[in-house]
Design an enzyme around this catalytic site. Structure first.
Site, PDB file in Angstrom:
ATOM      1  N   SER A  12       0.841  -1.200   0.000  1.00 37.71           N
ATOM      2  CA  SER A  12       0.000   0.000   0.000  1.00 37.71           C
ATOM      3  C   SER A  12       0.876   1.249   0.000  1.00 37.71           C
ATOM      4  CB  SER A  12      -0.917  -0.017   1.224  1.00 37.71           C
ATOM      5  OG  SER A  12      -0.169  -0.283   2.388  1.00 37.71           O
ATOM      6  N   GLU A  14       1.127   5.481   1.102  1.00 46.81           N
ATOM      7  CA  GLU A  14       0.583   6.578   1.917  1.00 46.81           C
ATOM      8  C   GLU A  14       0.820   7.916   1.213  1.00 46.81           C
ATOM      9  OE1 GLU A  14       0.998   6.308   6.152  1.00 46.81           O
ATOM     10  OE2 GLU A  14       1.630   8.403   6.225  1.00 46.81           O
ATOM     11  N   ASP A 105      -0.863  13.915  17.287  1.00 47.78           N
ATOM     12  CA  ASP A 105      -0.045  14.717  18.205  1.00 47.78           C
ATOM     13  C   ASP A 105      -0.722  16.046  18.419  1.00 47.78           C
ATOM     14  OD1 ASP A 105       2.181  12.973  18.679  1.00 47.78           O
ATOM     15  OD2 ASP A 105       2.647  13.263  16.550  1.00 47.78           O
ATOM     16  N   PHE A 212      12.405  14.442  10.449  1.00 45.71           N
ATOM     17  CA  PHE A 212      11.277  13.529  10.718  1.00 45.71           C
ATOM     18  C   PHE A 212      11.655  12.527  11.801  1.00 45.71           C
ATOM     19  CE2 PHE A 212       9.490  13.661   6.101  1.00 45.71           C
ATOM     20  CZ  PHE A 212       8.874  14.856   6.383  1.00 45.71           C
ATOM     21  N   HIS A 262       4.128  -1.017   3.523  1.00 44.74           N
ATOM     22  CA  HIS A 262       3.337   0.222   3.377  1.00 44.74           C
ATOM     23  C   HIS A 262       4.355   1.343   3.133  1.00 44.74           C
ATOM     24  CE1 HIS A 262       0.014   3.046   4.188  1.00 44.74           C
ATOM     25  NE2 HIS A 262       0.867   3.755   4.899  1.00 44.74           N
TER      26      HIS A 262
HETATM   27  P1  FAD Z   1      -1.456   5.811  20.837  1.00 47.16           P
HETATM   28  O1  FAD Z   1      -1.517   4.403  20.381  1.00 47.16           O
HETATM   29  O2  FAD Z   1      -2.618   6.352  21.579  1.00 47.16           O
HETATM   30  O3  FAD Z   1      -0.120   5.954  21.720  1.00 47.16           O
HETATM   31  C1  FAD Z   1       0.423   7.221  22.024  1.00 47.16           C
HETATM   32  C2  FAD Z   1       1.291   7.134  23.269  1.00 47.16           C
HETATM   33  O4  FAD Z   1       0.454   6.928  24.420  1.00 47.16           O
HETATM   34  C3  FAD Z   1       2.273   5.959  23.281  1.00 47.16           C
HETATM   35  O5  FAD Z   1       3.441   6.366  23.941  1.00 47.16           O
HETATM   36  C4  FAD Z   1       1.560   4.882  24.079  1.00 47.16           C
HETATM   37  O6  FAD Z   1       2.460   3.984  24.710  1.00 47.16           O
HETATM   38  C5  FAD Z   1       0.810   5.735  25.093  1.00 47.16           C
HETATM   39  N1  FAD Z   1      -0.454   5.118  25.541  1.00 47.16           N
HETATM   40  C6  FAD Z   1      -1.401   4.540  24.778  1.00 47.16           C
HETATM   41  N2  FAD Z   1      -2.430   4.112  25.523  1.00 47.16           N
HETATM   42  C7  FAD Z   1      -2.135   4.425  26.801  1.00 47.16           C
HETATM   43  C8  FAD Z   1      -2.805   4.247  28.052  1.00 47.16           C
HETATM   44  N3  FAD Z   1      -3.995   3.643  28.123  1.00 47.16           N
HETATM   45  N4  FAD Z   1      -2.192   4.707  29.179  1.00 47.16           N
HETATM   46  C9  FAD Z   1      -0.977   5.311  29.119  1.00 47.16           C
HETATM   47  N5  FAD Z   1      -0.299   5.510  27.970  1.00 47.16           N
HETATM   48  C10 FAD Z   1      -0.882   5.073  26.823  1.00 47.16           C
HETATM   49  N6  FAD Z   1      -0.209  11.552  12.876  1.00 47.16           N
HETATM   50  C11 FAD Z   1      -1.127  12.418  12.385  1.00 47.16           C
HETATM   51  O7  FAD Z   1      -1.322  13.492  12.963  1.00 47.16           O
HETATM   52  N7  FAD Z   1      -1.837  12.160  11.243  1.00 47.16           N
HETATM   53  C12 FAD Z   1      -1.674  10.991  10.564  1.00 47.16           C
HETATM   54  O8  FAD Z   1      -2.324  10.767   9.542  1.00 47.16           O
HETATM   55  C13 FAD Z   1      -0.736  10.032  11.058  1.00 47.16           C
HETATM   56  N8  FAD Z   1      -0.561   8.846  10.442  1.00 47.16           N
HETATM   57  C14 FAD Z   1       0.299   7.924  10.997  1.00 47.16           C
HETATM   58  C15 FAD Z   1       0.392   6.652  10.397  1.00 47.16           C
HETATM   59  C16 FAD Z   1       1.244   5.685  10.919  1.00 47.16           C
HETATM   60  C17 FAD Z   1       1.307   4.325  10.267  1.00 47.16           C
HETATM   61  C18 FAD Z   1       2.037   5.984  12.067  1.00 47.16           C
HETATM   62  C19 FAD Z   1       2.989   4.958  12.611  1.00 47.16           C
HETATM   63  C20 FAD Z   1       1.941   7.238  12.657  1.00 47.16           C
HETATM   64  C21 FAD Z   1       1.058   8.211  12.160  1.00 47.16           C
HETATM   65  N9  FAD Z   1       0.899   9.457  12.748  1.00 47.16           N
HETATM   66  C22 FAD Z   1      -0.002  10.364  12.246  1.00 47.16           C
HETATM   67  C23 FAD Z   1       1.687   9.818  13.943  1.00 47.16           C
HETATM   68  C24 FAD Z   1       0.938   9.498  15.237  1.00 47.16           C
HETATM   69  O9  FAD Z   1      -0.232  10.279  15.329  1.00 47.16           O
HETATM   70  C25 FAD Z   1       1.865   9.813  16.402  1.00 47.16           C
HETATM   71  O10 FAD Z   1       2.917   8.881  16.441  1.00 47.16           O
HETATM   72  C26 FAD Z   1       1.186   9.943  17.759  1.00 47.16           C
HETATM   73  O11 FAD Z   1       2.142  10.485  18.660  1.00 47.16           O
HETATM   74  C27 FAD Z   1       0.709   8.628  18.371  1.00 47.16           C
HETATM   75  O12 FAD Z   1      -0.408   8.154  17.754  1.00 47.16           O
HETATM   76  P2  FAD Z   1      -0.911   6.643  18.086  1.00 47.16           P
HETATM   77  O13 FAD Z   1      -2.152   6.439  17.355  1.00 47.16           O
HETATM   78  O14 FAD Z   1       0.187   5.683  17.872  1.00 47.16           O
HETATM   79  O15 FAD Z   1      -1.170   6.817  19.645  1.00 47.16           O
END
Ligand code: FAD
Length: 281
Positions: A12, A14, A105, A212, A262
């Site tokens: 895929s 992105e 973020d 990055f 990906h």
């Molecule tokens: P989460 O899975 O919620 O984790 C974030 C942090 O919180 C981690 O350190 C985790 O260990 C911690 N955490 C999770 N759950 C808990 C809990 N219950 N208690 C305590 N701590 C917890 N960003 C964008 O803005 N737009 C995008 O389109 C985008 N696409 C992305 C695509 C991919 C494939 C990846 C890998 C990243 C992408 N990002 C994007 C970046 C991403 O938003 C950031 O890395 C963000 O900081 C974390 O998102 P997450 O969904 O992994 O968060």
């Protein structure tokens, strides 16, 4: 890696939603080139604040109407259930079947986290409100998320997303295949058996890659950093070296059982297409 070997590999691309007219035109050309490679789907990233969110929706709906298979990213930080619901309803109406669900973020200047704290809460909400309509991808971090308390805590938090209903994962990019293999093995030992597809970042500009990587916590191994640094502004050498390094890593990942790749295309077809053809996908 045993858990991964049963899946048919998926490939895929992105894209990110452009802001300018010129960017929109460039993206139209890029996706026309990339679709010839026959990827399973294109994903479109989601800006964490304000206007780029609209651009995601516009880009996704335009691509969907042109017949592309599109998976929009959706992030929940700083948002509300109502706003997320409204976007998802639009995707549902447009016939979108796959999402990448993220926390995102916090944009600078935004003070409130919103109604969702973590991606696992977003996944749970999508399942609660929309059932099984969407295939949900989540993010995974073979070198661990920069804010994670510890590697183990990050693995447990990754598992929360799968337990909340995520179907598969895409990783942050990395240049160290062993980190990915180790991450997948750790997931397996915790009972996680969904596809964890490596995210691949072709090497284009050294300074951009450093920026990055510093932000997202991806490590550029010293030997790669040193070689890239040594090329200075010689982009032909950077590209040639980057293509060798990334292609070899992809070959190894696939050989060991990664369930696809990906590509973070950065809206450019060239480097991704060259890796793709070298791999003979
Ligand atoms: P989460 O899975 O919620 O984790 C974030 C942090 O919180 C981690 O350190 C985790 O260990 C911690 N955490 C999770 N759950 C808990 C809990 N219950 N208690 C305590 N701590 C917890 N960003 C964008 O803005 N737009 C995008 O389109 C985008 N696409 C992305 C695509 C991919 C494939 C990846 C890998 C990243 C992408 N990002 C994007 C970046 C991403 O938003 C950031 O890395 C963000 O900081 C974390 O998102 P997450 O969904 O992994 O968060």
């Amino acid at each position: 890696m045993e858990s991964q070997k049963k899946f048919t590999p998926t490939f895929s691309f992105e894209l990110f939603p452009p802001q300018s007219e010129q960017g929109i035109e460039n993206l139209r050309l890029t996706r026309k080139k990339l679709v010839r490679l026959n990827p399973k789907y294109f994903s479109v990233t989601f800006g964490a604040g304000g206007s780029t969110r609209e651009h995601t929706l516009e880009t996704v709906l335009e691509m969907q109407s042109e017949g592309y298979v599109v998976a929009p990213h959706i992030s929940c930080i700083g948002s509300t259930k109502q706003k997320i619901h409204a976007i998802l309803e639009k995707y549902q109406e447009a016939g979108i079947q796959q999402l990448v669900a993220l926390r995102g973020d916090m944009p600078s200047g935004m003070a409130r986290a919103g109604e969702f704290r973590y991606a696992s809460e977003l996944v749970a909400y999508i399942r609660e409100a929309f059932g099984q309509i969407f295939h949900i991808e989540v993010a995974a971090y073979p070198e661990y998320h920069p804010q994670a308390r510890s590697a183990q805590a990050d693995l447990e938090n990754f598992k929360r997303k799968i337990d909340a209903g995520a179907d598969s994962a895409i990783t942050q990019y990395f240049y160290n295949a062993d980190a990915y293999f180790h991450f997948v093995d750790s997931c397996e030992s915790m009972g996680i058996s969904v596809p964890i597809v490596p995210g691949i970042m072709p090497i284009n500009k050294f300074s951009q890659l450093v920026r990055f990587s510093d932000t997202c916590g991806a490590e550029i191994p010293r030997w790669i950093r040193k070689k890239l640094e040594g090329f200075g502004d010689d982009s032909a050498s950077i590209h040639a070296f980057g293509l060798d390094v990334v292609t070899e890593m992809c070959e190894r990942l696939l050989k060991e059982g990664a369930p696809g790749l990906h590509f973070y295309t950065m809206n450019r077809a060239n480097l991704t297409s060259r890796i793709w053809s070298r791999l003979g996908i």
